[in-house]
Design a protein around this motif. Structure first.
Motif, PDB file in Angstrom:
ATOM      1  N   LEU A 167      71.825  30.324  69.578  1.00  0.00           N
ATOM      2  CA  LEU A 167      71.607  29.780  68.238  1.00  0.00           C
ATOM      3  C   LEU A 167      70.113  29.848  67.958  1.00  0.00           C
ATOM      4  N   GLN A 168      69.718  30.539  66.891  1.00  0.00           N
ATOM      5  CA  GLN A 168      68.305  30.705  66.584  1.00  0.00           C
ATOM      6  C   GLN A 168      68.020  30.308  65.145  1.00  0.00           C
ATOM      7  N   LEU A 169      66.764  29.946  64.887  1.00  0.00           N
ATOM      8  CA  LEU A 169      66.333  29.576  63.534  1.00  0.00           C
ATOM      9  C   LEU A 169      65.056  30.312  63.188  1.00  0.00           C
ATOM     10  N   THR A 191      74.817  35.038  59.777  1.00  0.00           N
ATOM     11  CA  THR A 191      73.773  34.210  59.177  1.00  0.00           C
ATOM     12  C   THR A 191      74.229  33.801  57.781  1.00  0.00           C
ATOM     13  N   TRP A 250      64.437  29.021  55.153  1.00  0.00           N
ATOM     14  CA  TRP A 250      64.844  29.008  56.553  1.00  0.00           C
ATOM     15  C   TRP A 250      66.309  29.404  56.663  1.00  0.00           C
ATOM     16  N   VAL A 303      70.478  22.688  64.280  1.00  0.00           N
ATOM     17  CA  VAL A 303      69.741  23.363  63.213  1.00  0.00           C
ATOM     18  C   VAL A 303      69.028  22.343  62.329  1.00  0.00           C
ATOM     19  N   GLU A 316      60.043  32.048  64.551  1.00  0.00           N
ATOM     20  CA  GLU A 316      61.428  32.006  64.998  1.00  0.00           C
ATOM     21  C   GLU A 316      61.533  31.095  66.214  1.00  0.00           C
ATOM     22  N   ASP A 339      69.678  30.058  59.859  1.00  0.00           N
ATOM     23  CA  ASP A 339      70.129  30.064  61.249  1.00  0.00           C
ATOM     24  C   ASP A 339      70.835  31.373  61.563  1.00  0.00           C
ATOM     25  N   GLU A 340      70.895  31.699  62.834  1.00  0.00           N
ATOM     26  CA  GLU A 340      71.673  32.830  63.331  1.00  0.00           C
ATOM     27  C   GLU A 340      72.573  32.308  64.439  1.00  0.00           C
ATOM     28  N   VAL A 385      74.888  23.318  55.635  1.00  0.00           N
ATOM     29  CA  VAL A 385      74.761  24.121  56.852  1.00  0.00           C
ATOM     30  C   VAL A 385      76.082  24.214  57.609  1.00  0.00           C
ATOM     31  N   ASN A 426      76.409  22.895  66.335  1.00  0.00           N
ATOM     32  CA  ASN A 426      75.408  23.897  65.938  1.00  0.00           C
ATOM     33  C   ASN A 426      74.623  23.441  64.722  1.00  0.00           C
TER      34      ASN A 426
END
Length: 596
Positions: free
Chosen positions: A251-253, A106, A48, A451, A434, A50-51, A121, A447
């Protein structure tokens, strides 16, 4: 942001239209070749990452003014040098984003399933921020800010670009957002222009203004363009460009599942969590120099890429409703191509797909005849009601058995709350999902907290065999509520009371107020955090990682209870309490400067 490879001339909408059916047909064939090759792929491990999307801002301390610095592309070139040299053990990877004041960072390699990595993280996020900051001038700063408070105001960029009317911006025809603020990679201006051309008019975004004691009533903006005047609504903040949505940060995972069925399961059970996390992470109450009456960007970004015509929106009768071959106006489409998901995928979810789903029936039939299961065929056929928005002259005729550009062309421009991602051809990457809704938080700690929370929730869902499914219509209702002013405390959200299944372990049953041998009858959902804590008690976690996780859960819990403000409420309170604020809903240069 999506597919960034290109070769040849970028095709404007008129040149692209003859190839629409070609892209869609071959995109399905590419999906089928890939699916047949990989459907039985077993045993991938959890990975996995994060972005985080960042903005670069520039301070004018003499005049107490802050602007967006259009150095994103220049910085990204420098940040990518190590990767281009194929150096190993990179701590971060960098990509350009839609706006030329943005960069996306990332981790250098995906995280694995080790509990100790939860303690890495936040440190990695800090390293990313430091890596960019070291390249900046003394008056510049990297920020993880969802929406720049004066985006679209006069001279909001540095260098500034004067706009005299829509003709100043031939790509977007915006009155506020200069074409120069769009990253020059051909995909981004092409998307901007083709969305506008396909819909037949400019983008129109209207969000309610926050009415304070001195806010004009009705609130009406002075616009010097007839099209904008017709599109703007009273008592709303009007915006007219893709940049007002895609120029925001998030913020994406992404999670790699063990196999395709686990990916479907995660996709389904995380979807009802999306509205909750959007409300908790809400960080965007300010738009175009005004205070709005919403706290999250979702409806803004959905409108910013809405390529539907008047007919497809249901505002005019359909001119042609022949679904067999590509013809305009063949569907009324309920949502923008950026919105919440419309159907579940896993085998036991069908009864919860309770909304009318527009699908390309020819595509669905092709998929079913090829052996794709009904729910996945329906999902792909729903994505395929959209047309491709970008195409390059040397990327038209492709090898369908070994390439996936036509599939990704449409897949990657369906920007939904969750995304189901097949493995790329010829790659070691597995089936992924996603999680796309969270707003960027102001600090690395926040953040990291979101996550880690979401990753742990995926472990809880899979380990305890939990069931978060509920009717899609209620997920949609929750998404609407989650964007409202202070939704955490003022709105009620639908969620399952009974999350247990027949496969859930006894320890989880006891936590959910069940008898250990019974999985029916409880009306109590214990909450995400108690379930996560129970899971943590059952696995080996080092002291340092457990301490960090506890701090993150503490933040999320206190956000949910209201003891801690959301980022949106903190920003809103800062502005309305500022000594220069005139209670007129206006965020001046000096207020924005002090805030940032």
């Amino acid at each position: 942001m999506g597919l960034l490879e290109f070769d040849g001339e970028p095709l404007t909408w008129e040149k692209l239209k003859p190839y629409v059916e070609h892209v869609k047909t071959h995109g399905i064939q590419q999906f089928l070749h890939n699916y047949r090759r990989l459907m039985q792929r077993p045993g991938d491990i959890l990975k996995w990452g994060d972005e985080v999307e960042y903005m670069i801002i520039k301070f004018d301390h003499t005049n107490r003014k802050v602007q967006l610095s259009l150095r994103g592309e220049e910085l990204c070139e420098i940040l990518q040098e190590k990767e281009k040299k194929k150096m190993k053990n990179l701590t971060s990877l960098w990509r350009p984003e839609y706006a030329s004041y943005m960069v996306e960072g990332t981790p250098g390699v995906p995280y694995m399933g080790y509990m100790a990595q939860f303690n890495v993280v936040e440190a990695n996020m800090k390293m990313r921020r430091k890596e960019v900051q070291e390249l900046l001038n003394d008056d510049e700063q990297i920020v993880s800010l969802t929406v720049f408070p004066r985006l679209g105001c006069i001279d909001f960029t540095y260098p500034p670009h004067k706009i005299t009317g829509p003709e100043s911006n031939p790509v977007s025809r915006s009155l506020f957002f200069p074409d120069e603020a769009i990253t020059s990679h051909p995909r981004f201006p092409l998307l901007t222009q083709n969305i506008r051309l396909r819909r037949g008019k400019k983008i129109a975004i209207n969000i309610p203004i926050f009415k304070d004691t001195n806010t004009p009533s009705p609130f009406v903006e002075n616009l010097n363009d007839p099209e904008s005047k017709a599109a703007a609504k009273p008592d709303h903040i009007y915006m007219d460009c893709m940049g007002f949505g895609m120029g925001n940060s998030c913020l994406q995972l992404t999670f790699q599942a063990c196999n395709v069925e686990e990916a479907k399961l995660l996709y389904d059970h995380l979807a009802p969590v999306c509205p909750i996390m959007l409300a908790l992470s809400a960080a965007s109450p300010l738009y175009k120099g005004y205070i709005s009456d919403i706290d999250a960007r979702w409806q803004v970004i959905a409108a910013s890429v809405d390529d539907r015509t008047n007919e497809e929106m249901g505002n005019e009768p359909l001119k042609n409703n022949n679904p067999v071959k590509f013809l305009f106006f063949r569907h009324v489409i309920q949502k923008s191509r950026y919105d919440s998901i419309d159907s579940f995928l896993s085998s036991n979810s069908k009864i919860f797909n309770d909304i009318n789903l527009e699908v390309d029936e020819e595509v669905k039939s092709t998929l079913l005849n090829a052996g794709i299961d009904d729910l996945l065929a329906q999902h792909i056929a729903h994505l395929w009601i959209r047309d491709p928005l970008t195409l390059f002259s040397k990327k038209i005729d492709l090898d369908d058995e070994n390439e996936a550009d036509h599939f990704e062309n449409i897949q990657s421009t369906n920007w939904q709350s969750m995304r189901f991602k097949p493995p790329p051809p010829g790659s070691s990457i597995g089936w992924r999902v996603e999680f796309r809704v969270c707003e960027a938080q102001l600090t690395d700690f926040e953040n990291a907290a979101f996550v880690v929370f979401i990753v742990l929730l995926t472990r809880v869902i899979l380990t305890y065999k939990l069931d978060f499914l509920m009717p899609i219509s209620k997920v949609d209702t929750n998404m609407e509520k989650s964007q409202k002013n202070n939704a955490i405390l003022t709105e009620k959200f639908h969620f399952r009371k009974n999350v247990m299944t027949s496969q859930s372990p006894a320890c989880c049953a006891q936590l959910c107020s069940f008898k250990s041998n019974c999985t029916e009858g409880s009306d109590e959902f214990p909450g995400f955090i108690p379930l996560i804590r129970r899971y943590l008690d059952s696995v080996e976690v080092g002291v340092e990682a457990r301490c960090s996780i506890s701090e993150y859960l503490n933040l999320i819990g206190k956000r949910a209870s209201g003891e801690y403000m959301s980022a949106a409420q903190w920003i809103r309170h800062f502005v309305t309490s500022h000594p220069e604020y005139k209670h007129d809903s206006v965020v001046s240069d000096s207020i924005a400067y002090d805030l940032l």
